[in-house]
Design a protein around this motif. Structure first.
Motif, PDB file in Angstrom:
ATOM      1  N   LEU A 143     -10.921   1.286   5.916  1.00  0.00           N
ATOM      2  CA  LEU A 143     -10.504   2.680   5.915  1.00  0.00           C
ATOM      3  C   LEU A 143     -10.284   3.107   7.363  1.00  0.00           C
ATOM      4  O   LEU A 143     -11.086   2.763   8.244  1.00  0.00           O
ATOM      5  N   ASP A 144      -9.196   3.825   7.610  1.00  0.00           N
ATOM      6  CA  ASP A 144      -8.907   4.283   8.968  1.00  0.00           C
ATOM      7  C   ASP A 144      -9.782   5.484   9.319  1.00  0.00           C
ATOM      8  O   ASP A 144     -10.631   5.905   8.529  1.00  0.00           O
ATOM      9  N   CYS A 199      -3.275   7.080  -1.654  1.00  0.00           N
ATOM     10  CA  CYS A 199      -4.668   6.758  -1.335  1.00  0.00           C
ATOM     11  C   CYS A 199      -5.506   8.037  -1.259  1.00  0.00           C
ATOM     12  O   CYS A 199      -5.115   9.019  -0.625  1.00  0.00           O
ATOM     13  N   PHE A 206      -8.458   6.729   4.953  1.00  0.00           N
ATOM     14  CA  PHE A 206      -7.467   6.163   4.048  1.00  0.00           C
ATOM     15  C   PHE A 206      -7.322   4.668   4.282  1.00  0.00           C
ATOM     16  O   PHE A 206      -7.604   4.157   5.363  1.00  0.00           O
ATOM     17  N   VAL A 207      -6.831   3.979   3.248  1.00  0.00           N
ATOM     18  CA  VAL A 207      -6.744   2.524   3.291  1.00  0.00           C
ATOM     19  C   VAL A 207      -5.925   2.050   4.486  1.00  0.00           C
ATOM     20  O   VAL A 207      -4.911   2.640   4.850  1.00  0.00           O
ATOM     21  N   GLN A 208      -6.409   0.989   5.071  1.00  0.00           N
ATOM     22  CA  GLN A 208      -5.742   0.308   6.179  1.00  0.00           C
ATOM     23  C   GLN A 208      -5.802  -1.175   5.877  1.00  0.00           C
ATOM     24  O   GLN A 208      -6.871  -1.706   5.564  1.00  0.00           O
ATOM     25  N   ALA A 231      -3.020   3.036  -5.552  1.00  0.00           N
ATOM     26  CA  ALA A 231      -2.322   2.999  -4.273  1.00  0.00           C
ATOM     27  C   ALA A 231      -2.007   1.580  -3.811  1.00  0.00           C
ATOM     28  O   ALA A 231      -1.321   1.410  -2.804  1.00  0.00           O
ATOM     29  N   VAL A 237       0.840  -1.188   0.000  1.00  0.00           N
ATOM     30  CA  VAL A 237       0.000   0.000   0.000  1.00  0.00           C
ATOM     31  C   VAL A 237       0.879   1.242   0.000  1.00  0.00           C
ATOM     32  O   VAL A 237       1.815   1.342   0.791  1.00  0.00           O
ATOM     33  N   ASP A 238       0.558   2.171  -0.871  1.00  0.00           N
ATOM     34  CA  ASP A 238       1.188   3.487  -0.862  1.00  0.00           C
ATOM     35  C   ASP A 238       0.150   4.452  -0.301  1.00  0.00           C
ATOM     36  O   ASP A 238      -0.688   4.976  -1.026  1.00  0.00           O
ATOM     37  N   ARG A 239       0.186   4.665   1.002  1.00  0.00           N
ATOM     38  CA  ARG A 239      -0.821   5.514   1.657  1.00  0.00           C
ATOM     39  C   ARG A 239      -0.751   6.952   1.167  1.00  0.00           C
ATOM     40  O   ARG A 239      -1.728   7.683   1.244  1.00  0.00           O
TER      41      ARG A 239
END
Length: 63
Positions: free
Chosen positions: A26-27, A10, A31-33, A58, A5-7
């Motif tokens: 999503l946090d 995201c 954003f992706v978690q 991402a 993952v490239d946060r």
């Protein structure tokens, strides 16, 4: 299979969560978690779909 993952890329679209909620979430900031950074092989198709469906690009798969 490893999920990368490239946060920084995201944008919080959440397509990954829709594709495979057992692996992605999503946090609190939207954003992706990753819930599982090395998902089992039987989830490869769903995780692959999540990677391809990310509009921000991402997500990537590693072996």
């Amino acid at each position: 299979m490893k999920v990368l993952v490239d946060r920084g890329k995201c944008q919080g679209y959440g397509n990954c969560v829709i594709a495979e909620p057992r692996v992605f979430d999503l946090d609190d900031d939207g954003f992706v978690q990753l819930l599982v950074d090395e998902p089992p092989e039987d989830l490869r198709a769903q995780v692959g779909h999540a990677v391809r469906d990310c509009p921000a690009r991402a997500l990537n798969l590693g072996d």
